[in-house]
Enzyme design. Sequence first.
Site, mmCIF file in Angstrom:
data_model
loop_
_atom_site.group_PDB
_atom_site.id
_atom_site.type_symbol
_atom_site.label_atom_id
_atom_site.label_comp_id
_atom_site.label_asym_id
_atom_site.label_seq_id
_atom_site.Cartn_x
_atom_site.Cartn_y
_atom_site.Cartn_z
ATOM 1 N N SER A 44 0.832 -1.203 0.000
ATOM 2 C CA SER A 44 0.000 0.000 0.000
ATOM 3 C C SER A 44 0.869 1.256 0.000
ATOM 4 O O SER A 44 1.697 1.426 -0.891
ATOM 5 C CB SER A 44 -0.951 -0.043 1.208
ATOM 6 O OG SER A 44 -1.958 0.940 1.090
ATOM 7 N N ASP A 179 -6.136 -3.202 -2.273
ATOM 8 C CA ASP A 179 -4.984 -2.957 -1.411
ATOM 9 C C ASP A 179 -4.337 -4.242 -0.893
ATOM 10 O O ASP A 179 -5.007 -5.148 -0.394
ATOM 11 C CB ASP A 179 -5.462 -2.113 -0.224
ATOM 12 C CG ASP A 179 -4.342 -1.450 0.528
ATOM 13 O OD1 ASP A 179 -3.478 -2.169 1.053
ATOM 14 O OD2 ASP A 179 -4.338 -0.210 0.604
#
Length: 304
Positions: A44, A179
């Site tokens: 991320s 993510d």
Amino acid sequence: MATYRILALDGGGIRGLYTAILLQRLAEELPGFTDRADLLAGTSTGGILALGLARGISILALVALYENNGSEIFSRSVWHKTRALVELVGPKYNNKDLIKIMQGTFGDATLNDLLPRHVLIPTFDLDNEAQPPAPRMWKAKFFHNFAGPDSDGDQKVADVALRTSAAPTYFPVYQGFVDGGVIANNPSMAAVAQALDAGTGKQQLDNLRLFSIGTGITPAYIAGDNLDWGLAQWAPKLAGVMLEGGMGVADYECARLLGNNYFRLAPVLPAPIPLDSSTKIPSLVEYANQVDLSAAVAWLEANF
């Protein structure tokens, strides 16, 4: 075999600024230490940092990336607020600004353009688009630029950065991916596995040195020994519990496998900071500058 150095960076939204400032402070003590990493792993926001470092972007420029763009990335138009409120669906933010910033930062560069720096970036593929009789299903996906039949070297860096940072409920799905934090918000153990893989890293456990940095541990707890909760009570807390828990699992595994060849820098934040709280940028800067880095510097001097 020669020492093989891994730098692993956690996910955490705007708190990537916290990680970036820790990196900056460490680099002031040990100039060029990030350049010595053989493998840069990041999830991320940590993936954005890892890709930036592999691309040769300075740590100061990465700090500026967060300070100058955090409010823009985590901003909501009146239309977007109204849509989310009325429909109770849709992500909290659109990703137009994030797309523009990532494409402006990385251009058309591919993962192969990062070589000889190797990267590992966790994401989650929502649909493998398999053809019968193979099952169609979702799966974890780890983008990397090691040579071999499963190399992702032809993938654009900007696209990989956007895939790993497409946090569910915060941003839209990007190119079918969400993510990487849903599977490995702390990518340390995944990086160890990649380094040991006979087809990619080709390393032995004894020659690994792993330095892992978090985005600040949230000081949170749930009181009560016999809570009789259901979805309504757990829903607001479940994401935090799973993220923090998953990071702890990776830390536990790496510590047992690597012993003193592993160091985890993950200070507890003085106060909770949500991953989208761009108004807390000054606090993140303050908190990161208060962290005692002496133990981390000593470990890096001896091992990295």
